[in-house]
Design an enzyme around this catalytic site. Structure first.
Site, PDB file in Angstrom:
ATOM      1  N   THR A   1       6.360  -8.961  -3.181  1.00 17.52           N
ATOM      2  CA  THR A   1       5.623  -7.687  -3.165  1.00 17.52           C
ATOM      3  C   THR A   1       4.972  -7.451  -4.523  1.00 17.52           C
ATOM      4  OG1 THR A   1       5.800  -5.292  -3.014  1.00 17.52           O
ATOM      5  CG2 THR A   1       7.816  -6.471  -3.620  1.00 17.52           C
ATOM      6  N   GLY A   2       3.775  -6.905  -4.494  1.00 13.94           N
ATOM      7  CA  GLY A   2       3.046  -6.646  -5.734  1.00 13.94           C
ATOM      8  C   GLY A   2       1.566  -6.833  -5.448  1.00 13.94           C
TER       9      GLY A   2
ATOM     10  N   GLY B   1      -4.244  -9.952   1.522  1.00 11.82           N
ATOM     11  CA  GLY B   1      -3.371 -10.155   0.372  1.00 11.82           C
ATOM     12  C   GLY B   1      -2.517 -11.407   0.508  1.00 11.82           C
ATOM     13  N   ASP B   2      -1.453 -11.448  -0.267  1.00  7.11           N
ATOM     14  CA  ASP B   2      -0.566 -12.614  -0.297  1.00  7.11           C
ATOM     15  C   ASP B   2       0.394 -12.674   0.895  1.00  7.11           C
ATOM     16  OD1 ASP B   2       0.571 -10.221  -1.408  1.00  7.11           O
ATOM     17  OD2 ASP B   2       2.302 -11.414  -2.035  1.00  7.11           O
TER      18      ASP B   2
ATOM     19  N   ARG C   1     -10.319  -7.552   3.099  1.00 10.24           N
ATOM     20  CA  ARG C   1      -9.456  -8.066   2.022  1.00 10.24           C
ATOM     21  C   ARG C   1      -8.082  -8.462   2.620  1.00 10.24           C
ATOM     22  NH1 ARG C   1      -4.149  -6.756  -0.103  1.00 10.24           N
ATOM     23  NH2 ARG C   1      -4.078  -7.522  -2.225  1.00 10.24           N
TER      24      ARG C   1
ATOM     25  N   GLY D   1      -1.340  -8.474  -4.496  1.00  9.89           N
ATOM     26  CA  GLY D   1      -1.334  -9.764  -3.828  1.00  9.89           C
ATOM     27  C   GLY D   1      -2.185 -10.830  -4.474  1.00  9.89           C
TER      28      GLY D   1
ATOM     29  N   THR E   1       4.689  -2.966   0.532  1.00  6.63           N
ATOM     30  CA  THR E   1       4.991  -4.056   1.463  1.00  6.63           C
ATOM     31  C   THR E   1       6.441  -3.899   1.871  1.00  6.63           C
ATOM     32  OG1 THR E   1       3.394  -5.600   0.517  1.00  6.63           O
ATOM     33  CG2 THR E   1       5.282  -6.589   1.537  1.00  6.63           C
TER      34      THR E   1
HETATM   35  N1  ASP Z   1       1.391  -7.713  -1.723  1.00  6.05           N
HETATM   36  C1  ASP Z   1       0.720  -6.657  -1.009  1.00  6.05           C
HETATM   37  C2  ASP Z   1      -0.734  -6.980  -0.927  1.00  6.05           C
HETATM   38  O1  ASP Z   1      -1.334  -7.180  -1.914  1.00  6.05           O
HETATM   39  C3  ASP Z   1       0.927  -5.291  -1.585  1.00  6.05           C
HETATM   40  C4  ASP Z   1       2.315  -4.984  -2.097  1.00  6.05           C
HETATM   41  O2  ASP Z   1       3.234  -5.774  -2.013  1.00  6.05           O
HETATM   42  O3  ASP Z   1       2.521  -3.869  -2.619  1.00  6.05           O
HETATM   43  O4  ASP Z   1      -1.290  -6.967   0.118  1.00  6.05           O
END
Ligand code: ASP
Length: 295
Positions: free
Chosen positions: A214-215, A194-195, A192, A217, A164
């Site tokens: 980020t992570g 994400g967050d 799908r 989601g 992200t």
């Molecule tokens: N947060 C993002 C998602 O899950 C992915 C990421 O931040 O690496 O879509």
């Protein structure tokens, strides 16, 4: 005594970092970009314009899992998410599952400025972006590229790679803004989301704090992380630093990892992560810019 900076900026290129990979091109890019962002804020540009510009540049670089560096979902289509929020107006715009445009963050800005709604998804988001005259992806094969740190052999394996980009800023008028954009997870199921485009989960800004996450989601959605940082400060009287790391501790408790960047109205910054690294850069008035990937 520390003096309150009149502007501050932090950017990130995601917490999906693999130790041992060569991120030198990312480091050079972050170092250059943070100086461009500082010049904007120094010249009196708004936090909102600055975070949008930062994220559009990160999207267009092809170095990160966002915009140009995104991979298709299992349907074969690129399905991208982005959001931005203006703390001063408590106004936000977001797009999810968008595939038509080169810069999803510009579509999110269009939603913020020109729509009574907050979030558009799928074909509706594509239509909004087309009607706004935003730059289209004519030839996906030509536009999309493998981001730095991702091996070709890893692109087909579901959820092995994610990433992200994001930015948070405080401007000279004391206003805060945040922006986040993502390609999500490599090999994700079609549809799908994400967050990132969910206001309060991956992206949030108020008159107190701006946050971009980020992570993986799903964990950030379940914890409501971005707004949780604000709530801890507002109701619990926590400092930004404490609130940011406590919110991330909740992600760890759920079994997830990742990171976030946050700035408050005093120009305090927190950039915690509990993954192997987070590509990030930061600057505040009167200090030299910094950038780092690992600790
Ligand atoms: N947060 C993002 C998602 O899950 C992915 C990421 O931040 O690496 O879509």
């Amino acid at each position: 005594m520390s003096v309150r900076p009149s502007y501050a900026l932090a950017i990130h290129g995601g917490a999906g970092v693999k130790p041992g990979r060569d991120y030198s091109r990312v480091e050079a890019h972050l170092e250059r970009l943070i100086s461009e962002g500082e010049a904007m804020l120094c010249a009196g540009e708004s936090a909102l314009d600055t975070v949008e510009t930062m994220v559009a540049n990160l999207e267009g670089s092809g170095l990160y899992v966002a915009g140009r560096g995104s991979a298709p979902s299992r349907s074969g289509r690129h399905e991208l998410d982005a959001a931005l929020m203006d703390g001063a107006r408590q106004a936000a715009g977001a797009v999810a599952n968008i595939s038509a445009v080169k810069h999803p963050i510009k579509a999110a800005r269009h939603v913020l400025e020109h729509s009574p709604y907050v979030l558009f998804a799928g074909e509706g988001a594509n239509q909004v972006a087309r009607a706004a005259g935003l730059e289209q992806v004519e030839d996906p094969e030509d536009w999309y590229t493998l981001p730095v740190g991702v091996l070709q052999t890893e692109t087909e394996e579901a959820e092995l790679q994610h990433g992200t980009v994001g930015a948070v800023a405080l401007d000279r008028n004391g206003n805060l803004a945040s922006a986040t954009s993502t390609g999500g997870l490599f090999g994700k199921a079609s549809g799908r989301i994400g967050d990132t485009p969910l206001i309060g989960a991956g992206t949030w800004a108020s008159d107190r704090v701006a946050v971009s996450c980020t992570g993986l989601g799903e964990f950030f959605i379940l914890a409501g992380t971005a707004k949780d940082v604000d709530a801890r400060m507002r109701y619990g009287g926590e400092t930004l630093e404490h609130a940011a790391s406590a919110s991330l501790d909740d992600i760890a408790r759920l079994g997830g990892d990742g990171g976030l960047i946050a700035i408050d109205t005093e120009g305090n910054m927190a950039l915690p992560f509990n993954s192997d690294g987070m590509k990030r850069a930061w600057v505040r008035e009167g200090r030299s810019p910094g950038f780092a990937i690992y600790s």
